[in-house]
Design a protein around this motif. Structure first.
Motif, PDB file in Angstrom:
ATOM      1  N   UNK A 109      41.936  25.167  37.454  1.00 55.08           N
ATOM      2  CA  UNK A 109      42.138  26.125  36.365  1.00 55.08           C
ATOM      3  C   UNK A 109      43.044  27.254  36.837  1.00 55.08           C
ATOM      4  N   UNK A 110      43.430  28.113  35.900  1.00 55.18           N
ATOM      5  CA  UNK A 110      44.279  29.244  36.242  1.00 55.18           C
ATOM      6  C   UNK A 110      43.529  30.228  37.133  1.00 55.18           C
ATOM      7  N   UNK A 111      44.292  31.096  37.784  1.00 54.41           N
ATOM      8  CA  UNK A 111      43.676  32.094  38.659  1.00 54.41           C
ATOM      9  C   UNK A 111      42.737  33.005  37.878  1.00 54.41           C
ATOM     10  N   UNK A 112      43.147  33.390  36.663  1.00 51.36           N
ATOM     11  CA  UNK A 112      42.303  34.259  35.840  1.00 51.36           C
ATOM     12  C   UNK A 112      40.994  33.562  35.471  1.00 51.36           C
ATOM     13  N   UNK A 113      41.073  32.288  35.117  1.00 45.12           N
ATOM     14  CA  UNK A 113      39.868  31.542  34.776  1.00 45.12           C
ATOM     15  C   UNK A 113      38.977  31.355  36.004  1.00 45.12           C
ATOM     16  N   UNK A 114      39.580  31.124  37.172  1.00 42.46           N
ATOM     17  CA  UNK A 114      38.795  30.979  38.396  1.00 42.46           C
ATOM     18  C   UNK A 114      38.036  32.270  38.694  1.00 42.46           C
ATOM     19  N   UNK A 115      38.691  33.417  38.508  1.00 42.72           N
ATOM     20  CA  UNK A 115      38.003  34.698  38.731  1.00 42.72           C
ATOM     21  C   UNK A 115      36.831  34.862  37.764  1.00 42.72           C
ATOM     22  N   UNK A 116      37.054  34.474  36.516  1.00 42.14           N
ATOM     23  CA  UNK A 116      35.984  34.587  35.527  1.00 42.14           C
ATOM     24  C   UNK A 116      34.823  33.653  35.871  1.00 42.14           C
ATOM     25  N   UNK A 117      35.146  32.443  36.296  1.00 41.56           N
ATOM     26  CA  UNK A 117      34.091  31.497  36.689  1.00 41.56           C
ATOM     27  C   UNK A 117      33.275  32.041  37.857  1.00 41.56           C
ATOM     28  N   UNK A 118      33.965  32.667  38.808  1.00 42.07           N
ATOM     29  CA  UNK A 118      33.270  33.219  39.972  1.00 42.07           C
ATOM     30  C   UNK A 118      32.374  34.380  39.563  1.00 42.07           C
ATOM     31  N   UNK A 119      32.863  35.244  38.705  1.00 41.17           N
ATOM     32  CA  UNK A 119      32.023  36.358  38.233  1.00 41.17           C
ATOM     33  C   UNK A 119      30.760  35.835  37.559  1.00 41.17           C
ATOM     34  N   UNK A 120      30.914  34.809  36.746  1.00 41.19           N
ATOM     35  CA  UNK A 120      29.766  34.246  36.047  1.00 41.19           C
ATOM     36  C   UNK A 120      28.782  33.625  37.045  1.00 41.19           C
ATOM     37  N   UNK A 121      29.308  32.916  38.039  1.00 40.44           N
ATOM     38  CA  UNK A 121      28.437  32.288  39.042  1.00 40.44           C
ATOM     39  C   UNK A 121      27.675  33.340  39.834  1.00 40.44           C
ATOM     40  N   UNK A 122      28.345  34.431  40.198  1.00 40.22           N
ATOM     41  CA  UNK A 122      27.684  35.495  40.953  1.00 40.22           C
ATOM     42  C   UNK A 122      26.600  36.164  40.109  1.00 40.22           C
ATOM     43  N   UNK A 123      26.863  36.341  38.826  1.00 43.91           N
ATOM     44  CA  UNK A 123      25.874  36.941  37.943  1.00 43.91           C
ATOM     45  C   UNK A 123      24.642  36.054  37.822  1.00 43.91           C
ATOM     46  N   UNK A 124      24.837  34.732  37.883  1.00 44.05           N
ATOM     47  CA  UNK A 124      23.728  33.794  37.734  1.00 44.05           C
ATOM     48  C   UNK A 124      22.884  33.663  39.008  1.00 44.05           C
ATOM     49  N   UNK A 125      23.423  34.066  40.143  1.00 39.50           N
ATOM     50  CA  UNK A 125      22.675  33.929  41.396  1.00 39.50           C
ATOM     51  C   UNK A 125      21.499  34.898  41.442  1.00 39.50           C
ATOM     52  N   UNK A 126      20.403  34.491  42.084  1.00 40.69           N
ATOM     53  CA  UNK A 126      19.312  35.439  42.316  1.00 40.69           C
ATOM     54  C   UNK A 126      19.809  36.629  43.130  1.00 40.69           C
TER      55      UNK A 126
END
Length: 228
Positions: free
Chosen positions: A55-72
Motif C-alpha cells: 500500500x501507499x506510505x500514507x496508508x501504511x502509516x494509518x495501518x500502523x496507527x490502527x494496529x498500535x491503538x489495538x494493542x494492549x
C-alpha cells in the motif's frame, strides 16, 4: 533487562506468543512480531512500510496507527519517530546463547532447548525471511558447537542432545551428523553411532546420490562390518 519489563515477554521461537497471554488483533500480532525480530527499537516509518509494502506510505502509516491503538497497553511505547517494544524477547536470549556456544563457552540444557526452535515458522512475509534463514543457520552452528564442547568435557547427555537437535533440523548437514557421531563414539555408544551413520549414508545416497566424507567414515570404520 527483563526485570524492567516486569513479566512481559514476547516469544517468536517456534511461533508467536506473549507472556502474559494477550488477545491480539492480526495487525497487532504482526507489529509485536516485527518489533521482537527487528527491535526492540525500530523506525516508525520503516515499520509501517515493511509490514504493509503493498500500500501507499500514507496508508501504511494509518495501518500502523490502527494496529498500535489495538494493542494492549504498555507493550509498545511510541517515542517520536521510533517505536520501542517494552518486553523481553526470547530471540535475543537465543542469539546470546548461540554467541556463547560459538565462542566455546559452556551452554546448558536450557540453552540447547532454546536453540531447538526456528524463528516464526510458517511466516512468509518478506521482512522476516532473511531473519529466519540467518537464525536457522546460526542455531544449527551453535548446536554443533555445544555438541563438540560438551563431548570434550564428558557431558555426553548434553552433547548427544545438542547433536541430535542439529541433525533433526538439518538431516543432510554432514557437520551436524559428524558432531553427533563423534559424541556417541566418545561416549562408548558404538552401536548407536553406527546406526546414525548408516541412516545418514542411506539418506544421502537416496536424496543426492553422494557418499559420506572421509572424516565421518573414519569415525565409525573401526567397528563397521562393511561400509554402506
Amino acid at each position: 533487562m527483563a526485570s524492567s519489563y516486569g513479566t512481559r515477554r514476547v516469544g517468536v521461537l517456534g511461533g508467536l506468543g506473549t507472556r502474559p497471554a494477550e488477545r491480539l488483533s492480526g495487525a497487532g500480532r504482526r507489529v509485536l512480531a516485527y518489533l521482537a525480530v527487528k527491535g526492540p527499537r525500530t523506525n516508525r516509518l520503516l515499520t509501517g512500510t515493511d509490514l504493509w509494502p503493498e500500500v501507499s506510505e500514507a496508508r501504511a502509516r494509518a495501518n500502523l496507527r490502527r494496529a498500535l491503538w489495538q494493542l494492549p497497553r504498555r507493550w509498545v511505547r511510541p517515542d517520536g519517530l521510533e517505536l520501542e517494544l517494552e518486553a523481553s524477547v526470547d530471540l535475543l536470549d537465543a542469539r546470546r546463547v548461540a554467541d556463547q556456544a560459538l565462542a566455546d563457552t559452556p551452554v546448558g540444557a536450557d540453552g540447547v532447548e532454546m536453540l531447538k526452535h526456528d524463528l516464526l515458522p510458517g511466516w512468509y512475509e518478506p521482512w522476516v525471511l532473511d531473519e529466519q534463514d540467518q537464525f536457522h543457520l546460526r542455531r544449527i552452528q551453535a548446536l554443533e558447537a555445544v555438541c563438540r564442547t560438551a563431548s570434550e568435557a564428558g557431558a555426553y547427555p548434553l552433547a548427544t542432545g545438542a547433536g541430535l537437535a542439529a541433525v533433526c533440523a538439518e538431516p543432510l548437514r554432514e557437520s551436524a551428523v559428524t558432531a553427533l557421531v563423534e559424541a556417541l563414539v566418545r561416549e562408548g555408544n558404538r552401536v548407536e553411532a553406527a546406526r546414525r551413520f548408516r541412516a545418514y549414508a542411506l539418506r544421502l545416497r537416496q536424496e543426492i546420490g553422494a557418499a559420506p566424507g572421509d572424516d565421518l567414515v573414519g569415525l565409525v570404520r573401526p567397528f563397521l562390518r562393511r561400509r554402506p
